[in-house]
Write an enzyme that holds these catalytic residues in place. Structure first.
Site, short mmCIF file in Angstrom:
data_model
loop_
_atom_site.label_atom_id
_atom_site.label_comp_id
_atom_site.label_asym_id
_atom_site.label_seq_id
_atom_site.Cartn_x
_atom_site.Cartn_y
_atom_site.Cartn_z
N HIS A 133 41.08 77.93 13.63
CA HIS A 133 42.16 78.90 13.76
C HIS A 133 42.82 79.07 12.39
O HIS A 133 43.02 78.09 11.66
CB HIS A 133 43.23 78.42 14.74
CG HIS A 133 42.78 78.30 16.16
ND1 HIS A 133 41.58 78.80 16.63
CD2 HIS A 133 43.39 77.73 17.24
CE1 HIS A 133 41.48 78.54 17.93
NE2 HIS A 133 42.56 77.89 18.31
N SER A 156 36.08 79.40 20.09
CA SER A 156 35.82 78.06 20.63
C SER A 156 37.04 77.49 21.32
O SER A 156 36.91 76.59 22.15
CB SER A 156 35.33 77.12 19.53
OG SER A 156 36.26 77.08 18.47
N CYS A 169 46.38 73.77 20.33
CA CYS A 169 45.71 73.76 19.01
C CYS A 169 46.49 74.50 17.92
O CYS A 169 46.63 74.00 16.80
CB CYS A 169 44.31 74.36 19.15
SG CYS A 169 44.20 75.74 20.30
N VAL A 211 35.24 70.79 23.61
CA VAL A 211 36.13 69.75 23.10
C VAL A 211 35.55 68.36 23.38
O VAL A 211 35.56 67.48 22.51
CB VAL A 211 37.54 69.87 23.72
CG1 VAL A 211 38.43 68.71 23.30
CG2 VAL A 211 38.19 71.19 23.32
N THR A 215 30.94 67.32 28.52
CA THR A 215 29.92 68.30 28.15
C THR A 215 30.53 69.57 27.54
O THR A 215 29.80 70.48 27.14
CB THR A 215 29.12 68.72 29.40
OG1 THR A 215 30.07 69.16 30.39
CG2 THR A 215 28.31 67.56 29.97
N SER A 230 26.67 68.84 35.80
CA SER A 230 26.25 68.10 34.61
C SER A 230 25.77 66.68 34.93
O SER A 230 25.36 65.95 34.01
CB SER A 230 27.40 68.00 33.61
OG SER A 230 27.75 69.29 33.17
N GLN A 278 42.80 83.33 16.03
CA GLN A 278 42.20 82.18 16.71
C GLN A 278 40.72 82.41 17.06
O GLN A 278 40.34 83.48 17.52
CB GLN A 278 42.99 81.86 17.99
CG GLN A 278 44.42 81.46 17.69
CD GLN A 278 45.22 81.02 18.91
OE1 GLN A 278 46.39 81.36 19.00
NE2 GLN A 278 44.62 80.28 19.84
P1 NAP Z 1 34.58 74.07 28.12
O1 NAP Z 1 33.69 74.13 26.94
O2 NAP Z 1 34.54 75.16 29.12
O3 NAP Z 1 34.34 72.66 28.86
C1 NAP Z 1 34.95 72.33 30.07
C2 NAP Z 1 34.59 70.91 30.46
O4 NAP Z 1 35.25 70.61 31.68
C3 NAP Z 1 33.11 70.71 30.70
O5 NAP Z 1 32.73 69.41 30.34
C4 NAP Z 1 33.03 70.88 32.21
O6 NAP Z 1 31.90 70.25 32.79
C5 NAP Z 1 34.30 70.18 32.63
N1 NAP Z 1 34.66 70.55 33.99
C6 NAP Z 1 34.83 71.80 34.49
N2 NAP Z 1 35.09 71.75 35.81
C7 NAP Z 1 35.10 70.43 36.14
C8 NAP Z 1 35.29 69.72 37.36
N3 NAP Z 1 35.53 70.35 38.53
N4 NAP Z 1 35.20 68.37 37.35
C9 NAP Z 1 34.92 67.73 36.20
N5 NAP Z 1 34.72 68.34 35.03
C10 NAP Z 1 34.82 69.67 34.99
O7 NAP Z 1 36.11 73.98 27.70
P2 NAP Z 1 36.81 73.26 26.45
O8 NAP Z 1 37.07 74.25 25.40
O9 NAP Z 1 36.07 72.01 26.11
O10 NAP Z 1 38.26 72.95 27.04
C11 NAP Z 1 38.49 72.06 28.03
C12 NAP Z 1 40.00 71.76 28.18
O11 NAP Z 1 40.60 71.47 26.94
C13 NAP Z 1 40.86 72.87 28.76
O12 NAP Z 1 41.84 72.22 29.56
C14 NAP Z 1 41.58 73.49 27.61
O13 NAP Z 1 42.82 74.03 27.93
C15 NAP Z 1 41.73 72.30 26.73
N6 NAP Z 1 41.77 72.69 25.35
C16 NAP Z 1 42.84 72.37 24.65
C17 NAP Z 1 42.93 72.73 23.35
C18 NAP Z 1 44.16 72.46 22.63
O14 NAP Z 1 44.78 73.40 22.24
N7 NAP Z 1 44.53 71.22 22.44
C19 NAP Z 1 41.90 73.41 22.73
C20 NAP Z 1 40.78 73.72 23.46
C21 NAP Z 1 40.74 73.35 24.78
P3 NAP Z 1 30.55 71.08 33.14
O15 NAP Z 1 29.82 71.24 31.82
O16 NAP Z 1 29.86 70.16 34.08
O17 NAP Z 1 30.98 72.37 33.74
N1 12T Z 2 43.70 79.62 26.57
O1 12T Z 2 45.25 74.18 25.33
O2 12T Z 2 41.87 80.40 24.87
O3 12T Z 2 46.63 75.52 26.28
O4 12T Z 2 42.06 79.63 22.86
C1 12T Z 2 44.07 76.35 24.13
C2 12T Z 2 43.29 77.40 23.73
C3 12T Z 2 44.60 77.47 26.15
C4 12T Z 2 45.58 75.30 25.68
C5 12T Z 2 42.31 79.60 24.07
C6 12T Z 2 43.82 78.54 25.74
C7 12T Z 2 44.72 76.41 25.32
C8 12T Z 2 43.17 78.49 24.53
#
Ligand code: NAP
Ligand code: 12T
Length: 337
Positions: free
Chosen positions: A246, A164, A134, A19, A16, A45, A161
């Site tokens: 970004h 999102s 990213c 990403v 949800t 969710s 950056q």
């Molecule tokens: P987000 O929009 O806040 O979404 C977080 C997701 O994690 C939601 O689906 C949430 O579900 C779920 N979640 C949170 N707590 C949970 C739990 N206890 N059990 C199961 N699911 C849970 O964040 P996002 O931007 O998509 O990022 C999520 C992850 O991707 C982070 O680890 C972030 O570091 C990583 N990320 C990496 C990059 C990269 O650089 N490669 C870029 C962006 C993000 P609910 O909707 O139910 O709360």
């Molecule tokens: N804090 O994947 O806030 O390590 O833009 C990616 C993006 C961590 C990560 C951000 C962050 C990561 C952000």
């Protein structure tokens, strides 16, 4: 390793989130051979629906039994979920592709950008593969072909950056603050320590003892792990009031001289790169144009006139796609090839 099949059972953890939603649509858009899709998120969710190939799929609460029979799990639910559940998934025989920072620097976890170091997927000792940060991903997509041609000695990068990168709540914060300010109402701060609307914050992720942020050190350490440990790297990572994509100003010093035209020619045939560089027509990569696209856009290619062998480039990519969901799906594609 993954057993070859016609179609695979795929789980998306964090389905949800900013990403996770893109992971589901990228699996569909790239026609990944999905036999069954399982979607997981937090308790709040449970029961939500996400569309995949015109069908509605129900989101379930993540628990330790979520990975029975799953071939590939794409994780994007935060580092603490990855630390806890990736080993559980791997023990169930599933290959985890993790988007968080939890496993990236583990020497037994391949950290991969397919255009840069697909070879590192040969052995997956823990059943876990890490998706890089990213900002590092898009920088290395642009720099790998230049490094091959002229051996990069040093990188100085400044990022711009989008919100999102922090997730859904941060996108809401930029929208809410902008709306409030345009209506002469006070802003509320929840996600960032300062107002992000109409502002620029030289601060991404938390500060370390050396004065750099974690985000800055990810760019240093991940470049060393994936491209070359001998390259000197220094980074300044900055949050700007942009929703998606970004942008990066990247300065490199090479061992061999590359002219701007040579660099442009090399980049124009590089995988995953589109050169967009025609100042006479005001043409250069922009965040709003790269949104929703898979490629990394490179422009403003100039020789650094302050040193013998230097270049300046401007690199833009969609942080939710190449910076996250697409890179993860491309890794999955490498695994089943
Ligand atoms: P987000 O929009 O806040 O979404 C977080 C997701 O994690 C939601 O689906 C949430 O579900 C779920 N979640 C949170 N707590 C949970 C739990 N206890 N059990 C199961 N699911 C849970 O964040 P996002 O931007 O998509 O990022 C999520 C992850 O991707 C982070 O680890 C972030 O570091 C990583 N990320 C990496 C990059 C990269 O650089 N490669 C870029 C962006 C993000 P609910 O909707 O139910 O709360
Ligand atoms: N804090 O994947 O806030 O390590 O833009 C990616 C993006 C961590 C990560 C951000 C962050 C990561 C952000």
């Amino acid at each position: 390793m993954l057993k070859k099949k016609d179609k695979y059972v795929v789980a998306v953890v964090g389905a949800t989130g900013a990403v996770g939603v893109e992971m589901v649509s990228t699996l569909e858009g790239r026609k990944f051979p999905v036999a069954e899709l399982r979607l997981y998120a937090s308790e709040k969710s449970e029961g939500k629906k996400v569309e995949f190939k015109g069908e509605e799929f129900t989101v379930h609460k993540l628990d330790k039994n979520s990975f029975k029979g799953v071939d590939i799990a794409l994780f994007s639910a935060g580092a603490s979920r990855s630390l806890e559940f990736a080993p559980i998934a791997a023990a169930d025989g599933c290959i985890v592709i993790d988007n968080s920072s939890a496993w990236r620097m583990d020497p037994d976890v391949p950290l991969v950008v397919p255009e840069v170091n697909a070879k590192d997927l040969k052995t997956i000792p823990k059943g876990i593969i890490a998706n890089p940060n990213c900002s590092t991903i898009q920088m290395l997509v642009a720099l790998k072909p230049l490094h091959e041609a002229a051996k990069i000695k040093r990188i100085v990068v400044t990022t711009f950056q989008s919100v999102s990168g922090t997730g859904k709540k941060a996108m809401d914060e930029l929208m809410d603050q902008t709306t409030a300010l345009l209506n002469f109402r006070p802003v509320q701060k929840k996600v960032y320590p300062h107002q992000i609307a109409f502002n620029v914050l030289p601060h991404i992720d938390s500060f370390l003892d050396n004065g750099y942020t974690k985000e800055e050190m990810k760019m240093v350490n991940e470049t060393h792990k994936m491209l070359d440990p001998n390259i000197k790297v220094t980074a300044t990572t900055v949050r700007v009031p942009v929703f998606r994509c970004h942008s990066e100003s990247v300065n490199i010093e090479t061992s061999v001289k590359l002219t701007a035209n040579e660099a442009r020619a090399i980049l124009s045939t590089a995988p995953g790169v589109i050169v967009m560089d025609d100042p006479s027509r005001n043409l250069y990569p922009l965040a709003i144009d790269a949104t929703g696209h898979f490629e990394t856009y490179v422009g403003r290619i100039r020789e650094d006139e302050s040193i013998d062998n230097g270049l300046n480039i401007w690199v833009v990519s969609d942080n939710l796609l190449k910076g996250a969901a697409l890179n993860a799906v491309q890794i999955a594609e490498e695994l089943i090839r």
